[in-house]
Enzyme design. Sequence first.
Site, PDB file in Angstrom:
ATOM      1  N   ASP A  63      36.352  30.859  28.495  1.00 15.88           N
ATOM      2  CA  ASP A  63      36.852  31.106  29.846  1.00 15.88           C
ATOM      3  C   ASP A  63      36.911  29.831  30.679  1.00 15.88           C
ATOM      4  OD1 ASP A  63      34.097  30.872  29.972  1.00 15.88           O
ATOM      5  OD2 ASP A  63      33.749  32.944  30.525  1.00 15.88           O
ATOM      6  N   ASP A 132      25.256  41.447  34.768  1.00 12.31           N
ATOM      7  CA  ASP A 132      25.962  42.736  34.804  1.00 12.31           C
ATOM      8  C   ASP A 132      26.524  43.125  33.431  1.00 12.31           C
ATOM      9  OD1 ASP A 132      28.025  40.924  34.509  1.00 12.31           O
ATOM     10  OD2 ASP A 132      29.049  41.446  36.385  1.00 12.31           O
ATOM     11  N   HIS A 134      28.473  41.241  31.501  1.00  9.17           N
ATOM     12  CA  HIS A 134      29.774  40.671  31.103  1.00  9.17           C
ATOM     13  C   HIS A 134      29.626  39.725  29.915  1.00  9.17           C
ATOM     14  CE1 HIS A 134      29.205  37.280  34.278  1.00  9.17           C
ATOM     15  NE2 HIS A 134      29.011  36.748  33.105  1.00  9.17           N
ATOM     16  N   GLU A 139      34.273  41.413  33.222  1.00  8.35           N
ATOM     17  CA  GLU A 139      33.339  42.100  34.106  1.00  8.35           C
ATOM     18  C   GLU A 139      33.316  43.599  33.794  1.00  8.35           C
ATOM     19  OE1 GLU A 139      31.344  40.418  35.692  1.00  8.35           O
ATOM     20  OE2 GLU A 139      32.172  39.000  37.135  1.00  8.35           O
TER      21      GLU A 139
HETATM   22  P1  PGA Z   1      24.341  31.871  32.230  1.00  9.33           P
HETATM   23  O1  PGA Z   1      25.640  32.780  32.338  1.00  9.33           O
HETATM   24  O2  PGA Z   1      24.304  31.371  30.826  1.00  9.33           O
HETATM   25  O3  PGA Z   1      24.542  30.738  33.200  1.00  9.33           O
HETATM   26  O4  PGA Z   1      23.187  32.744  32.555  1.00  9.33           O
HETATM   27  C1  PGA Z   1      25.920  33.674  31.302  1.00  9.33           C
HETATM   28  C2  PGA Z   1      27.203  34.404  31.611  1.00  9.33           C
HETATM   29  O5  PGA Z   1      27.535  34.590  32.790  1.00  9.33           O
HETATM   30  O6  PGA Z   1      27.891  34.811  30.663  1.00  9.33           O
END
Ligand code: PGA
Length: 256
Positions: A63, A132, A134, A139
């Site tokens: 992404d 959450d 994702h 999302e």
């Molecule tokens: P993080 O984010 O590794 O910074 O906790 C993970 C994500 O949002 O997929």
Amino acid sequence: MEIIIQETRQAAADVAARLIAKLITDKPGAVLGLATGSTPLPLYQRLIGMELDWSKITTFNLDEYIGLPRDHPQTYHTFMWENLFNHVNIDAKNIHLPDGNAADIPAFCMEYEERIKTAGGIDLQVLGIGTDGHIGFNEPTSSLASRTRIKTLTEQTCKDNARFFGSGEEVPNHVITMGIGTIMEARTNLLLAFGESKATAIAEAVEGPVTSINPASVLQMHPTVKVCIDAPAASKLQRKDYFRWVYDNKPDWQRI
Ligand code: PGA
């Protein structure tokens, strides 16, 4: 799903690094799907230290933010060069990241899918998980069949990511992300999660129903998923003792 619980984040990242090192050694032209955020950092640090041969490896990132200049410190382009690509012998022409500044983003997303196909598909996709649930930036309520496309981040994800941006700096809320359908086509998915803030998302993804409300739960439908997590991220799993027992009692030939 194989759930691998280690006491510390570095120990869990080390298991993931050994898995990727084996793939790179066994298949020098492998296609890797890569992730950003704080989670893969100990993995990338370990991989750099292993001095593997990346010269024939192809990568696709999950992404990217839309609209940030490519060299902005918080683009995933910058993140990947700083934290991995500058430190291994990867060929720049084999690196693929979504272009958040493409003139025609829907056309770019279709082309990105084509590029993955042309490369022969993704052998192993590294995934983090949002609080959450994702994966990528898919999302909750994302279609479980979705492909690479534009998404709007939830307020919670923008808050979670604000820690990387300067105070007063706006977190972009539009992104390009591989779809859940795209992720499900990777031959292996390797999900990493560290810290108590991920415990609920992990418990729901592993032991809850398959639902777009927790997009990571769709991985239950994928034949080859390894979940490498530290003890705090595993703390809400009801079957954590079973998962530990399984991993600790693996026959030698199955060890990572
Ligand atoms: P993080 O984010 O590794 O910074 O906790 C993970 C994500 O949002 O997929």
